[in-house]
Design a protein around this motif. Sequence first.
Motif, PDB file in Angstrom:
ATOM      1  N   SER A   9       0.832  -1.162  -0.025  1.00  0.00           N
ATOM      2  CA  SER A   9       0.027   0.007   0.003  1.00  0.00           C
ATOM      3  C   SER A   9       0.850   1.217  -0.102  1.00  0.00           C
ATOM      4  CB  SER A   9      -0.888   0.082   1.207  1.00  0.00           C
ATOM      5  OG  SER A   9      -1.493  -1.189   1.046  1.00  0.00           O
ATOM      6  N   MET A  12       0.455   3.193  -3.166  1.00  0.00           N
ATOM      7  CA  MET A  12      -0.921   4.027  -3.219  1.00  0.00           C
ATOM      8  C   MET A  12      -1.022   5.291  -2.567  1.00  0.00           C
ATOM      9  SD  MET A  12      -4.450   2.363  -2.797  1.00  0.00           S
ATOM     10  CE  MET A  12      -4.326   1.264  -4.027  1.00  0.00           C
ATOM     11  N   SER A  13      -0.195   5.067  -1.235  1.00  0.00           N
ATOM     12  CA  SER A  13      -0.322   6.235  -0.304  1.00  0.00           C
ATOM     13  C   SER A  13       0.613   7.412  -0.299  1.00  0.00           C
ATOM     14  CB  SER A  13      -0.489   5.672   1.199  1.00  0.00           C
ATOM     15  OG  SER A  13       0.841   5.043   1.484  1.00  0.00           O
ATOM     16  N   THR A  16      -0.582  10.771  -1.564  1.00  0.00           N
ATOM     17  CA  THR A  16      -1.998  11.242  -1.266  1.00  0.00           C
ATOM     18  C   THR A  16      -1.429  12.548  -0.412  1.00  0.00           C
ATOM     19  OG1 THR A  16      -2.441   9.008  -1.140  1.00  0.00           O
ATOM     20  CG2 THR A  16      -3.881  10.509   0.287  1.00  0.00           C
ATOM     21  N   LYS A 304      -3.670   2.113   8.964  1.00  0.00           N
ATOM     22  CA  LYS A 304      -2.727   2.933   8.367  1.00  0.00           C
ATOM     23  C   LYS A 304      -3.467   4.224   7.634  1.00  0.00           C
ATOM     24  CE  LYS A 304       1.161   0.861   9.183  1.00  0.00           C
ATOM     25  NZ  LYS A 304       2.351   1.425  10.122  1.00  0.00           N
ATOM     26  N   TRP A 306      -3.617   4.615   4.613  1.00  0.00           N
ATOM     27  CA  TRP A 306      -4.223   4.424   3.486  1.00  0.00           C
ATOM     28  C   TRP A 306      -5.464   3.532   3.830  1.00  0.00           C
ATOM     29  CZ3 TRP A 306      -4.509  -0.827   4.107  1.00  0.00           C
ATOM     30  CH2 TRP A 306      -3.482  -1.497   4.748  1.00  0.00           C
ATOM     31  N   ILE A 380      -9.242  -0.063   1.725  1.00  0.00           N
ATOM     32  CA  ILE A 380      -8.196   1.054   1.082  1.00  0.00           C
ATOM     33  C   ILE A 380      -8.719   2.225   0.583  1.00  0.00           C
ATOM     34  CG2 ILE A 380      -6.405   0.993  -0.762  1.00  0.00           C
ATOM     35  CD1 ILE A 380      -6.298  -2.063  -0.441  1.00  0.00           C
ATOM     36  N   LYS A 381      -7.958   3.344   1.003  1.00  0.00           N
ATOM     37  CA  LYS A 381      -8.459   4.663   0.545  1.00  0.00           C
ATOM     38  C   LYS A 381      -7.913   5.164  -0.795  1.00  0.00           C
ATOM     39  CE  LYS A 381      -9.308   6.085   5.313  1.00  0.00           C
ATOM     40  NZ  LYS A 381      -8.702   7.044   6.491  1.00  0.00           N
TER      41      LYS A 381
END
Length: 818
Positions: A9, A12-13, A16, A304, A306, A380-381
């Motif tokens: 992850s 992905m994060s 952000t 987390k 994320w 997951i955000k």
Amino acid sequence: MRYLIILSSFLMSATTYAQNGVLTGTISASGNPLAYASVSLRGTSYGCTTDQYGIFKLAGIKPGEYVMVCSSIGYFAKHIRVKISGDTVIQNAELQEGSSKLSEVIVTGVSRATELRSNPVPIAVITRKEIQQSINTNIIDAITKGVPGVTAVTTGPNISKPFIRGLGYNRVLTLYDGIRQEGQQWGDEHGIEVDQYAMARAEVIKGPASLTYGSDALAGVINLIPYIPAGENGKLNGDWTTEYHTNNGLIASSLGLAYKKNDWKYAFWATGKTAHNYYNKVDGYVYNTAYQEYIFSGMARVDKPWGYSQFSAAAYNNKQEIPDGSRDSLTRRFTIQVAEGANDDIKNRPFAPVKWLTSYGITPLHQHIQHYRIYNKTEIKAGSGIFSTSLGWQQSVRREYNHPTQPEQPGLYVTLNTINYDFRYSPQVWHGWETSFGLNGIYQNNASKDATDFPIPDYGLFDIGAFAFAKKTFGKVDISGGIRYDTRHINWNDFYVGSNPTNGFEQKVSASDPAGKLQFPAFSHNYYGISGSLGFTYNISEHVLLKANIARGYRAPNITEIGSNGLDPGAHIVYLGNRNFKPEFSLQQDLGFIAYLKNADLALEVFNNNIENYIYQSRLNDENGNPVIIVPGNTTYQYQQSKARLYGAEFTFNLHPQATKWVEFDNSLAYVIGLNKNQKLIEQSNGAAKYLPFIPPLHWQSDLKFKWNASLGWFSKFWLRTGLDFFAAQNRFYALNDTETPTTGYTLAHAGVGSTIKRKSGKPICELFIQADNLFDVAYQSNLNRLKYFEYYTASPNGRSGIYNMGRNVSFKVVFTL
């Protein structure tokens, strides 16, 4: 696993938080920090809980204007507009204490977290505190005492199947932490395999919830949320509950432990219960109602920026006796079966030994249920959206021992394996529209093992459905709704039974066995349905709401309804199904009015539900009007299908005067009528089939509670409550072939007292509860108690028929803080 989740992850994060802001602050109540309160930004995936000091922090927020929602059970939610830039924004909030549940944040029944007050679907919440402050032998009993409109069909003190507004069995979908609970729930004597002491709260949807969950949610959903003991970071926390009941000698003990280290959280629960036969003044000790139950479960979770990922597992083991109503015709003392077939003289069975009646041991005639569960939930955000998955595996093993001459030989032995899957995506809010899309279902395989009775065939089942959900606020109006399509495939092969020379009973044999007979011809069928809902909530003011919702529900027939053809030993029923049954479809209208006033809560909910192809059980008689007996000592039921209508209302009035905050007066009323719409059958039966079976009577509940926050030595937070449960007579019942009989009304009184015990430092040691149910030891039979019909004779010397419910029961409970 920990490092794999973090690494997968990271990319992905990583982007952000560039140029994004941080929102932090403290949530308090009465000037004190409020630990574990929920903080979220409405319509987004940003959310967290406060730590033990009431502090929260949301990072990586895109610049813009948001509505911050702060909530905690027992307090009114607060909405604050905040403007996020690239810097850190500090925003504190003070919550007001209150008894209303109108603003609690929930997640059940909708595709993304929403407030209870804004959801047009009728939903109720029962908290851990409410569960603890009543006498319960299982979690479903706790819900029936706390949520109007929810009842239960019972088979003894530890088996309760939930009914919502007169609909039950596979029409009520039970979830455990959002994962649908899959056991052998088609049977009357099959309970819910969960730990009642490990629950944080229960959320109940009243009405069709097929939109989110598909088939088996026609009546509603009960979502059981596990409890995780809270405490300081880096320190082992937990609680230990011990309980004793005077009526059936129940001894229970439950340990819950949790450990939190930064982003990681771990929890473990272990529970054990044992009880002897219960007592009432009509039957004395009711033979064969003892049970033993042991449950172990655990969880590991990482949170987390994320999102989060959680792994959970549970093992359930229950040995449960089931009475058969066998007794002497003159003395009404319970008797025991010691022979079988032609050698079994029902009228001359020996008496159950007195020492067995209060023994904690389990008799040879019992059922043994084991349930295992492993699942993962990950969220997951993705930018301002949320992608969530749920994957699980369950195994339910059920053995029912009904052979006194061969006690080690199970009559029923089935193993059900289930794979659960659920994938959902909630994208970023677009022009005020909150949307969600999902795909979920189950795969099942059920097989008989070394058994002698085969009520259902070995079968395979695959279920899948897709849905879309949308919600938007227009001024004072919240509108939400969606649509769903489901398909379910069920099949089984030819199933043969033949004689087993080693024990003299029947066994499953192959098609090539010359002595085999075909009990279940092969079957394969696809069921499909479209469901959906549309509703609105009109905020007349901040505290007065009007709700309306219309929903179409769908349910495919369950395995017994289409495939049964044999004896279920634990239920003492031979079931006969119909493979030509069609799926059930319901169209339900709900209208609700809710007002939170300064000194009271007021809620009125009315509903009307029309069902196509409604399936129900009916006793089977021959052409001469005599009961059909396929297996001696057991009744025969055949499933029927017709149109049906259910309508009714629930009314709640809770008084909590601000001038006297130490007193609360809670009242509720629930009423439902179930009508069979098969006019031809009604005419042929001279009206005996006019009503549907298993419809609860009018139920009024009233509770008066006094609270004192003063301290007396080590004691503080005293409370005292007393109340009444009134159940009206039920004369609207399914009378065809004596499937049901009328039930007289009754009133039960209950009372309880509790207190918190603290050290001199103020740190709590434990909570103490002393409570009594059926205070005046009333002899009664609930019309939803299956034991009411466990009777061998048409008349008795004392004019009493069947088995009565439990008499007076006093509970002593202590919850220690570790």
